[in-house]
Write an enzyme that holds these catalytic residues in place. Structure first.
Site, PDB file in Angstrom:
ATOM      1  N   SER A   1      -4.406   0.579   8.618  1.00 38.98           N
ATOM      2  CA  SER A   1      -4.400  -0.225   7.396  1.00 38.98           C
ATOM      3  C   SER A   1      -5.526  -1.251   7.453  1.00 38.98           C
ATOM      4  CB  SER A   1      -3.030  -0.899   7.237  1.00 38.98           C
ATOM      5  OG  SER A   1      -2.899  -1.457   5.948  1.00 38.98           O
ATOM      6  N   ASN A   2      -5.446  -2.298   6.645  1.00 39.57           N
ATOM      7  CA  ASN A   2      -6.470  -3.342   6.632  1.00 39.57           C
ATOM      8  C   ASN A   2      -5.817  -4.689   6.309  1.00 39.57           C
ATOM      9  OD1 ASN A   2      -6.508  -3.748   3.633  1.00 39.57           O
ATOM     10  ND2 ASN A   2      -7.077  -1.589   3.722  1.00 39.57           N
ATOM     11  N   TYR A   3      -6.620  -5.742   6.270  1.00 40.25           N
ATOM     12  CA  TYR A   3      -6.092  -7.109   6.155  1.00 40.25           C
ATOM     13  C   TYR A   3      -5.815  -7.571   4.724  1.00 40.25           C
ATOM     14  CZ  TYR A   3      -7.178  -8.030  11.074  1.00 40.25           C
ATOM     15  OH  TYR A   3      -7.211  -8.026  12.436  1.00 40.25           O
TER      16      TYR A   3
END
Ligand code: CTP
Length: 221
Positions: free
Chosen positions: A27-29
């Site tokens: 995923s990502n932030y």
């Protein structure tokens, strides 16, 4: 000001999660704050809002329809089911560009699944913004976001053309900027115009995006 009364708005927000196995994902932030601010402003201004969101730690604004999704492919499906009905679509989600080719329903084990865990093959996810950009019909507006560390305007103009968007909200990232913060300094890039906004709270940025969208809409009709 209820200037969006009678207008249907679709918004994608947050990250997507791409499963590796029963307990792991890529995923990502992305915090989802921009997308939720857009949904809140659109609803306040009278629009009918569908918010298609990846997993975030935010409460949805009052009076909107929330569709919760996990993966990029789920998000695309929800967008495609709703896009033909809407007047303005805003793709603010930080969609994972790639997903693991293989996923396991069980938890992979550090020892016995070492090979699978150390060599994860990735495949490209569908581009949701480009998909609806190619599908839009007269009168529909498609708005994308571009997070860039360099050549902000040129890259935004490239995305505008490549994804058939009507507007790109370009945001310089890196050095603590943008992800998870409450303020943004963005540039609104359309085919004929470049507008630089000062550093503003995300709700004010959302207001400016809808002001610009309504201006573009009046030139379409
Ligand atoms: N986007 C999308 N689906 C994807 C990837 C991106 O809808 N699979 C949308 C984002 O919501 C955003 C825009 O495309 O509105 C720009 O995304 P970005 O990640 O900045 O651009 P990419 O096309 O992935 O290019 P790059 O990573 O090279 O900057």
């Amino acid at each position: 000001m209820k200037d969006l009364l009678g207008i249907k708005v679709l918004i994608t927000a947050g990250p997507t999660r791409e499963p590796i196995d029963a307990v792991r994902y890529l995923s990502n932030y992305s915090s989802g704050k921009m997308g939720y601010a857009l949904a809140s402003v659109a609803a306040q201004r009278g629009a009918e809002v569908v918010l298609i969101s990846g997993p975030v730690a935010l409460d949805p604004p009052q009076g909107i329809k929330l569709i919760s999704v996990v993966t990029a492919r789920d998000m695309l499906k929800a967008v495609e089911e709703n896009f033909s009905e809407v007047d303005i679509a805003l793709c603010s989600a930080a969609v994972a560009d790639y997903r693991p080719l293989q996923t396991s329903d069980r938890k992979l084990k550090k020892e016995s699944d070492r090979e699978a865990l150390t060599t994860i093959t990735l495949v490209e996810n569908p581009d949701i913004l480009a998909t609806i950009g190619a599908q839009k019909v007269g009168g529909q507006l498609v708005i994308g976001f571009a997070a860039e560390t360099e050549d902000l305007i040129e890259n935004a103009q490239k995305k505008l053309r490549a994804k058939h968007a009507d507007l790109i909200v370009a945001n310089e990232v890196g050095q603590g900027k943008a992800f998870g913060t409450d303020d943004d300094e963005v540039v609104l890039v359309s085919q004929n115009d470049i507008s630089r906004l000062p550093k503003l709270p995300k709700m004010k940025v959302a207001e400016a995006i809808f002001d610009k969208a309504m201006q573009l809409r009046s030139s379409l009709n």
